[in-house]
Design a protein around this motif. Structure first.
Motif, PDB file in Angstrom:
ATOM      1  N   THR A 421      -0.732 -12.903  -3.237  1.00 19.73           N
ATOM      2  CA  THR A 421      -0.566 -12.714  -4.505  1.00 19.73           C
ATOM      3  C   THR A 421       0.470 -13.337  -5.208  1.00 19.73           C
ATOM      4  N   SER A 422       0.611 -14.687  -5.033  1.00 21.84           N
ATOM      5  CA  SER A 422       2.069 -15.395  -5.132  1.00 21.84           C
ATOM      6  C   SER A 422       2.126 -15.641  -6.642  1.00 21.84           C
ATOM      7  N   SER A 428       8.750  -3.838  -5.025  1.00 14.48           N
ATOM      8  CA  SER A 428       8.603  -3.056  -4.122  1.00 14.48           C
ATOM      9  C   SER A 428       7.098  -2.945  -3.646  1.00 14.48           C
ATOM     10  N   PHE A 429       6.920  -2.353  -2.275  1.00 15.34           N
ATOM     11  CA  PHE A 429       5.753  -2.497  -1.888  1.00 15.34           C
ATOM     12  C   PHE A 429       5.483  -1.465  -0.905  1.00 15.34           C
ATOM     13  N   ALA A 430       4.078  -1.310  -0.571  1.00 15.69           N
ATOM     14  CA  ALA A 430       3.670  -0.190   0.499  1.00 15.69           C
ATOM     15  C   ALA A 430       2.203  -0.304   0.847  1.00 15.69           C
ATOM     16  N   ASP A 434      -4.278   3.669   6.182  1.00 13.36           N
ATOM     17  CA  ASP A 434      -5.378   3.344   6.700  1.00 13.36           C
ATOM     18  C   ASP A 434      -5.352   1.531   6.714  1.00 13.36           C
ATOM     19  N   GLY A 435      -4.374   0.975   6.027  1.00  6.34           N
ATOM     20  CA  GLY A 435      -4.559  -0.290   5.856  1.00  6.34           C
ATOM     21  C   GLY A 435      -5.307  -0.959   4.843  1.00  6.34           C
ATOM     22  N   ARG A 436      -6.093  -0.152   4.090  1.00  8.95           N
ATOM     23  CA  ARG A 436      -7.291  -0.589   3.104  1.00  8.95           C
ATOM     24  C   ARG A 436      -6.438  -1.064   1.745  1.00  8.95           C
ATOM     25  N   MET A 437      -5.368  -0.443   1.255  1.00  8.78           N
ATOM     26  CA  MET A 437      -4.711  -0.451   0.067  1.00  8.78           C
ATOM     27  C   MET A 437      -3.386  -0.849   0.175  1.00  8.78           C
ATOM     28  N   TRP A 450      -3.876  -2.753  -4.908  1.00  7.45           N
ATOM     29  CA  TRP A 450      -4.898  -3.599  -4.774  1.00  7.45           C
ATOM     30  C   TRP A 450      -5.739  -3.219  -3.395  1.00  7.45           C
ATOM     31  N   ASP A 451      -6.647  -3.978  -3.270  1.00 12.83           N
ATOM     32  CA  ASP A 451      -7.722  -3.788  -2.263  1.00 12.83           C
ATOM     33  C   ASP A 451      -7.112  -4.990  -1.057  1.00 12.83           C
ATOM     34  N   ALA A 452      -6.588  -4.148   0.194  1.00 13.00           N
ATOM     35  CA  ALA A 452      -6.040  -5.001   1.095  1.00 13.00           C
ATOM     36  C   ALA A 452      -6.975  -5.814   1.624  1.00 13.00           C
ATOM     37  N   ILE A 453      -8.252  -5.541   1.678  1.00 14.67           N
ATOM     38  CA  ILE A 453      -9.322  -6.629   2.152  1.00 14.67           C
ATOM     39  C   ILE A 453      -9.555  -7.770   1.394  1.00 14.67           C
TER      40      ILE A 453
END
Length: 665
Positions: A421-422, A428-430, A434-437, A450-453
């Motif tokens: 997402t340059s 900040s960030f998290a 479940d690694g999906r968001m 964000w949708d992490a996929i």
């Protein structure tokens, strides 16, 4: 009407029977903000400390209030809260009955307290800048205060009435100290330019002396037998004759810059500007151990998945990463290689790899067992990475910086970027459990989900007034916590699925530096520059079924319902705010009752619009006084909020509800 009054009295009396003995609680639970269950740390020492005239008490100003200690035992006796910023100066009156405290730049008030009862006496308004110092005249009738900064002044107050008697001006660089001659005939002050001598009776300037060097937070007792001073996070008391230290008071923490929960949720690690890593027992809210080794402030902390190892990184002059055995507190390994501060640490899910993000624009991967440097991921941007998170399967490493977010596939050789997402900066960030968001906080105060996929933005959360400094997902991934940066000292809780705002938490007096949920989902911890860590019960009562919420809705037509919410802070001394929400515009009145049903105070709030009224500028304010302006005693009180609909047609909008609160002095 009589039946309604009788019902209220019965409710008050019955509720009192079930009140726990709040006075028996230890200081970690004094004057907590709404919904918090405990506080770690007493706030860092923020001004001069002072002995009472009889030498039995010691006042210590901090970023959360003024602490009163027994000088023989070191026991905390009182915590005076009421300033909206840290406290720069305090002073006891000559008879020891009154304590005066002066606030920092966001407060600029002087508060007067009854030392024996803890009752708030008065607030003195008039300072245009931070209060730098305070002193009572020898007869106790006059209080002198001074400003920090350019164009500062000295103020003389009438203690009995609180009126401003006179103002002494002409200070270009602020006033650092003031003192009376014992007979009260002369007043001297020190500043960067000179020492000035004044006649306190008529306010005339008599002479000026050569410049001198100022003195820090040190004070003598009235009889000269002992003196006290602050050193780091401790307050020390020495015997004047022998020069032996007789007492050390602990618990005042510095600015806290990093926190992390152990996997079993029993331990919280914290690090701050004093170079120390502390391990806290969550059940007892006590310090379990202190880990020493870093030579500068702590930048980041992370527990290994099995909880046996804690990783910590230094800052600025200490560029090391240290691995600690959490059972013994001993240092196991030191990792060296990055050329600038290591801002973030993260263990892989299997615990074999440690990732570290540095201000040298690199992310390093380390073998935890051997300490071997495995690889370096180059950020290749002038904005360095500042946050890290592994996906649950350990195959992806998410890296955040002000240049954006990148997801790396660390199973490939060479490592490949999955998506970036340059074009969108992040503060900040998290990563969701479940690694999906992904959640990222921006400088404009918004939070992006964000949708992490796919890398698509799903939701934009709006509520903060400035950039978002820290973000954390709850363990079940359903709630997101976010906090502001400098002036926005709030924590917002969001529903991840709907994007709706659940609740706003307030209580810290300075910038919130870190947020962390315990892995068992029962506690939210917030660390702050005010030198405290607040532990919030989670799920919060306001979010559970059956309790009114800051966003209580009618499920049939989706509009806000009438509700009176729990006051904050609670317990409190001397002031509190009562939040509420209205389904339509109404005339609002709040009545305060004693536990026996006696009406103490009526607060005619007036016409209020429909909506949610929760912030201090919008909620109902009570100063803890009765109708005659007298401070009420400690104990249980009840507040009843009632509304009268302003619609011409019906009185269906009329509403009445009662809640309990506690004044603790």
């Amino acid at each position: 009407m009589r039946m309604m009054q009788f019902s209220i009295v019965v409710l008050l009396l019955v509720s009192t029977l079930f009140l726990s003995n709040a006075s028996a609680e230890d200081y970690t639970r004094w004057h907590l903000p709404k919904e918090a269950k405990a506080r770690i740390g007493k706030g860092h020492v923020s001004g001069n400390i002072a002995f009472s005239p009889d030498n039995k008490l010691l006042g210590v100003p901090s970023t959360i209030g003024t602490w009163i200690y027994d000088t023989e035992t070191g026991e905390a006796l009182h915590l005076f809260t009421g300033h909206i910023d840290s406290i720069n100066a305090i002073a006891f009156s000559p008879d020891g009955k009154i304590l005066a405290s002066g606030g920092n730049h966001e407060d600029k008030t002087i508060q007067l307290w009854d030392v024996q009862t803890g009752t708030h006496i008065a607030a003195l308004h008039g300072h245009a800048k931070s209060v730098s110092c305070i002193v009572f005249s020898p007869d106790g009738q006059t209080l002198v205060s001074a400003d920090w900064g350019e164009d500062a002044a000295i103020y003389l107050w009438n203690v009995a009435t609180g009126a401003l008697k006179s103002t002494l001006t002409g200070y270009s660089q602020g006033v650092s100290s003031v003192a009376f001659r014992p007979d009260g005939t002369l007043l001297i002050n020190g500043n960067n330019d000179s020492i000035c001598v004044w006649n306190p009776i008529n306010g005339t300037h008599t002479t000026a002396l050569a410049p001198t060097i100022g003195v820090g937070y040190v004070t003598f007792s009235a009889d000269g037998s002992q003196f006290a001073g602050s050193r780091g996070s401790d307050v020390l008391i020495w015997d004047t004759v022998s020069l032996h230290q007789k007492l050390k008071i602990t618990g005042h923490l510095p600015v806290i810059t990093a926190i992390a929960f152990s996997p079993d949720s029993r331990t919280l690690a914290s690090g701050g500007w004093d170079h120390k890593v502390r391990l806290w027992d969550i059940a007892t809210v006590t310090s379990r151990s202190v880990l020493l080794g870093h030579t500068s402030g702590i930048a980041s902390l992370a527990f290994s998945p099995d909880g046996k190892t804690l990783a910590s990184s230094g800052s600025w002059t200490d560029l090391t990463i240290r691995l600690w055995d959490t059972a013994t507190g001993t240092q196991e390994t030191t990792l060296v290689g990055q050329r600038h501060r290591v801002a973030s640490l993260a263990f892989s899910p299997d615990g074999s790899t440690l990732a570290s993000a540095s201000d040298d624009q690199s992310v390093c991967l380390w073998d935890v067992t051997t300490g071997y440097h495995q690889a370096t991921l180059s950020w290749q941007n002038t904005n360095s990475p500042s946050n890290l998170a592994f996906s649950p399967d350990g195959q992806t490493l998410a890296i955040e910086g002000r240049a954006g977010i990148r997801l790396w596939d660390i199973t490939s050789r060479p490592y490949k970027i999955k998506w970036s997402t340059s074009s969108t900066s992040a503060e900040s960030f998290a990563l969701s459990p479940d690694g999906r968001m992904l959640a990222s906080g921006k400088k404009d105060g918004t939070v992006l989900l964000w949708d992490a996929i796919s890398g698509d933005v799903k939701t934009v959360l709006r509520g903060h007034t400035e950039w978002v400094g820290s973000i954390a997902f709850s363990p079940n991934g359903k709630t997101l916590a976010s906090t502001g940066w400098h002036k926005d000292k709030t924590i917002h809780l969001w529903d991840v699925v709907t994007g709706s705002h659940k609740l706003t938490l307030t209580g810290h007096t300075e910038r919130i530096t870190r947020l962390a949920f315990s892995p068992n989902g029962k506690t939210l911890a917030s660390a702050s520059s005010d030198g405290t860590i607040l532990l919030w019960e989670f799920p919060l009562a306001q979010l559970t079924a059956g309790a009114p919420s800051f966003l209580t809705k009618d499920t049939n037509n989706n509009h806000t319902l009438n509700a009176v919410l729990q006051n904050y802070p609670n317990p409190f001394n001397p002031e509190t705010w009562i939040p509420y929400q209205l389904s339509e515009p109404a005339e609002v009145t709040v009545r305060i009752y004693a536990a026996n049903g006696t009406l103490i105070r009526t607060l005619a709030v007036g016409h209020r619009p429909a909506g949610i009224h929760t912030h201090q500028g919008d909620a109902v304010y009570w100063d803890g006084k009765n109708e005659f302006g007298e401070p009420v005693a400690s104990g249980v009180y009840f507040y009843t909020l009632s509304t009268e609909s302003t619609r011409d047609s019906v009185t269906a909008g009329d509403f009445t509800a009662t809640r309990k609160m506690l004044i603790q002095k």
